[in-house]
Structure formats: C-alpha cells, structure tokens
Write a protein that holds these residues in place. Sequence first.
Motif, PDB file in Angstrom:
ATOM      1  N   SER A 178      12.328  10.128  -0.230  1.00  0.00           N
ATOM      2  CA  SER A 178      12.499  11.537   0.140  1.00  0.00           C
ATOM      3  C   SER A 178      11.282  12.073   0.893  1.00  0.00           C
ATOM      4  CB  SER A 178      12.793  12.398  -1.090  1.00  0.00           C
ATOM      5  OG  SER A 178      11.801  12.187  -2.048  1.00  0.00           O
ATOM      6  N   ASP A 179      10.103  11.494   0.677  1.00  0.00           N
ATOM      7  CA  ASP A 179       8.916  11.872   1.476  1.00  0.00           C
ATOM      8  C   ASP A 179       9.099  11.403   2.914  1.00  0.00           C
ATOM      9  OD1 ASP A 179       7.689  12.934  -0.764  1.00  0.00           O
ATOM     10  OD2 ASP A 179       6.473  11.165  -1.166  1.00  0.00           O
ATOM     11  N   LEU A 180       9.576  10.166   3.070  1.00  0.00           N
ATOM     12  CA  LEU A 180       9.798   9.620   4.412  1.00  0.00           C
ATOM     13  C   LEU A 180      10.833  10.439   5.181  1.00  0.00           C
ATOM     14  CD1 LEU A 180       9.244   7.052   6.263  1.00  0.00           C
ATOM     15  CD2 LEU A 180      11.374   6.165   5.343  1.00  0.00           C
ATOM     16  N   MET A 181      11.835  10.927   4.449  1.00  0.00           N
ATOM     17  CA  MET A 181      12.964  11.607   5.078  1.00  0.00           C
ATOM     18  C   MET A 181      12.756  13.122   5.214  1.00  0.00           C
ATOM     19  SD  MET A 181      14.970   9.260   5.757  1.00  0.00           S
ATOM     20  CE  MET A 181      15.236   7.558   5.348  1.00  0.00           C
ATOM     21  N   GLY A 182      11.651  13.637   4.688  1.00  0.00           N
ATOM     22  CA  GLY A 182      11.421  15.082   4.760  1.00  0.00           C
ATOM     23  C   GLY A 182      12.475  15.869   3.990  1.00  0.00           C
ATOM     24  N   LEU A 183      12.850  15.324   2.846  1.00  0.00           N
ATOM     25  CA  LEU A 183      13.919  15.959   2.068  1.00  0.00           C
ATOM     26  C   LEU A 183      13.388  16.978   1.067  1.00  0.00           C
ATOM     27  CD1 LEU A 183      16.725  13.464   0.966  1.00  0.00           C
ATOM     28  CD2 LEU A 183      16.994  15.849   1.670  1.00  0.00           C
ATOM     29  N   GLN A 184      12.077  16.904   0.786  1.00  0.00           N
ATOM     30  CA  GLN A 184      11.511  17.812  -0.210  1.00  0.00           C
ATOM     31  C   GLN A 184      10.300  18.502   0.420  1.00  0.00           C
ATOM     32  OE1 GLN A 184      11.776  16.841  -4.168  1.00  0.00           O
ATOM     33  NE2 GLN A 184      13.186  15.163  -3.903  1.00  0.00           N
ATOM     34  N   GLY A 211       0.800  -1.215   0.000  1.00  0.00           N
ATOM     35  CA  GLY A 211       0.000   0.000   0.000  1.00  0.00           C
ATOM     36  C   GLY A 211       0.835   1.269   0.000  1.00  0.00           C
ATOM     37  N   ILE A 212       0.285   2.292  -0.622  1.00  0.00           N
ATOM     38  CA  ILE A 212       0.830   3.652  -0.485  1.00  0.00           C
ATOM     39  C   ILE A 212      -0.381   4.575  -0.383  1.00  0.00           C
ATOM     40  CG2 ILE A 212       1.323   3.634  -3.016  1.00  0.00           C
ATOM     41  CD1 ILE A 212       3.437   5.889  -2.354  1.00  0.00           C
ATOM     42  N   VAL A 227       1.578  10.970   3.986  1.00  0.00           N
ATOM     43  CA  VAL A 227       2.943  10.665   4.460  1.00  0.00           C
ATOM     44  C   VAL A 227       3.184  11.285   5.828  1.00  0.00           C
ATOM     45  CG1 VAL A 227       5.405  11.005   4.026  1.00  0.00           C
ATOM     46  CG2 VAL A 227       3.863  10.515   2.121  1.00  0.00           C
ATOM     47  N   LYS A 228       3.688  10.437   6.750  1.00  0.00           N
ATOM     48  CA  LYS A 228       4.155  10.964   8.036  1.00  0.00           C
ATOM     49  C   LYS A 228       5.676  10.846   8.018  1.00  0.00           C
ATOM     50  CE  LYS A 228       0.232   9.289  10.752  1.00  0.00           C
ATOM     51  NZ  LYS A 228      -0.024   7.897  10.327  1.00  0.00           N
ATOM     52  N   PRO A 229       6.397  11.941   7.717  1.00  0.00           N
ATOM     53  CA  PRO A 229       7.852  11.833   7.606  1.00  0.00           C
ATOM     54  C   PRO A 229       8.469  11.363   8.918  1.00  0.00           C
ATOM     55  CG  PRO A 229       7.073  13.963   6.840  1.00  0.00           C
ATOM     56  CD  PRO A 229       5.913  13.298   7.488  1.00  0.00           C
ATOM     57  N   LYS A 230       9.513  10.557   8.815  1.00  0.00           N
ATOM     58  CA  LYS A 230      10.217  10.061  10.007  1.00  0.00           C
ATOM     59  C   LYS A 230      11.445  10.912  10.304  1.00  0.00           C
ATOM     60  CE  LYS A 230       7.869   6.183  10.687  1.00  0.00           C
ATOM     61  NZ  LYS A 230       6.722   6.468  11.545  1.00  0.00           N
TER      62      LYS A 230
END
Length: 250
Positions: free
Chosen positions: A212-218, A197-198, A226-229
């Motif tokens: 990059s969504d997970l990492m809050g890079l953008q 799933g996404i 998305v809940k960035p980690k």
Amino acid sequence: MTLKETLILAKKSHRKLAWLTAYDYPSARLLDESGIDLILVGDSLGMVVLGLNDTIDVTLEEIIHHLKAVRRGTKRALVAADLPYGTYKTPDQALISARALITAGADAVKLEGALPGIIRTLAQAGIEVIGHLGMLPQQVREEGGYHKKGKSDAEAEVLIKDAQTLQDAGCCAIVLELVNAPIAEKISRELEIPTIGIGSGTGCDGQILVTSDLMGLQPWFRPSFVKPKADLATPFQKAVREYIQETRTP
Ligand code: KIV
C-alpha cells in the motif's frame, strides 16, 4: 532445490529479488501474476489493514486468517509470513507458531532480531526462516519510533555480527530495515544468503516494501524512504464520489 538454495542461487546469479506484502486474495493474485518473487504476509497487517498503531497486537490467528487468503491467490510466487510479537519467546513456542504458519500455507516464516537459538531450532525442523535486523517494528514502543540503525560504529559492528550469526543459525535470507546504506551494502557483500532491504539503500540483494506504500493507497502515512509508483487513493476516492453522485442523482 530448497528455498534457501534457490535464494542463494539468485544471489550468486546477481538476480535482485523483488518482494512485496499482501494480506488478501486479490492483492496476492495481482502481485503473483505481475511476477513478484515473494509475497510477505507481514505483521504490518496491523497498521495497513486493521488500523492499529503498530504491529505489536497482531495475533498469530490474524496472520493465519490473512495468510490463507494470500495462499489462495498465489500460484507462482513464494509466500512468507511473519511470526507476530510474543509468539516465538521460546524454541518450543516458536516451533508451534511456525508450524501453524507452514500448515496455513507459508513457504517460510520471518522473525525479528538476533535469536540464533530460535532460528536454529526452526531451521533444524526443516522450516525456512527469514531473519529481520535493523529497525525492528516489534520493538517500536521501547525505541519510541522508527529510527535508522547502523549510523554509529558500535551499532554497525553489532549489525554486521548479528547478520553473520543469523546466517550461521540457518536463515535463508535477512530483511534489513532502515539500516544505514553503506552498512547494509557491506553486510550484503559478506553474506552468502541474500539481504532484502527496506529503507536501507540499493546495495542489498533485493527490496521489500509494504504494497500500500508503493501504491499510494494510504496517503495519511508514508515512510520517508518510499517513492510511491502510483497514487491509488485518488482514483479510488474519485470512483466512490462518482458512484455516490450517480446514486443520489439517478
Ligand atoms: O511486516 C512487514 O510488512 C514487514 C516488512 C515491511 C519487512 O516486516
């Protein structure tokens, strides 16, 4: 054991699959060494790396270029790559495109939509195929945005039928993007192959995100689900500002 058998075994053992995207050697190596199950060289490459508005103009050559780097950085995890828009219009074209991805290092290819004929051709040629249903980013221009799927009974029925069709055609797994959570859960219960799933709730057999969504890079673009980690954009810019400062005032 084939990749499909491995994925089915994971599902039978109730082991949830954690997948992420990568497009370069260092990210792939970090993901691999962290224990990720599968790295996808997605056509999200277009937006995340190339600065395009969507995935439509990503080419097979671009995916291959990045796939080779990811392959070099990956020792343990599975590697899959997207067949870009327009590269699987006929079974023959799909076979040529998919073989090019396998030659460049992919263990599996992913394609969007309910295309049983294409999937069967690839699967019968020994190519592992990951399906992709729900919101299809390669259709975003026709659809005018990224909308949740399976909210109406009619849409849900089509999704459930399509998922079964993809499994019957030979897919080893199906990505469910932006699918109404109860429908994603129902599909996951009914299929033998895992669903990934996404933005489709927690009832799937695994999850995938754009790294990059997970990492809050953008920070200029974050999908609502998305809940960035992490917030890597902040230390990144802090380090750059410190470097600029040090360089200018030695
Ligand atoms: O292109 C991509 O990265 C994808 C995943 C996010 C599912 O298709």
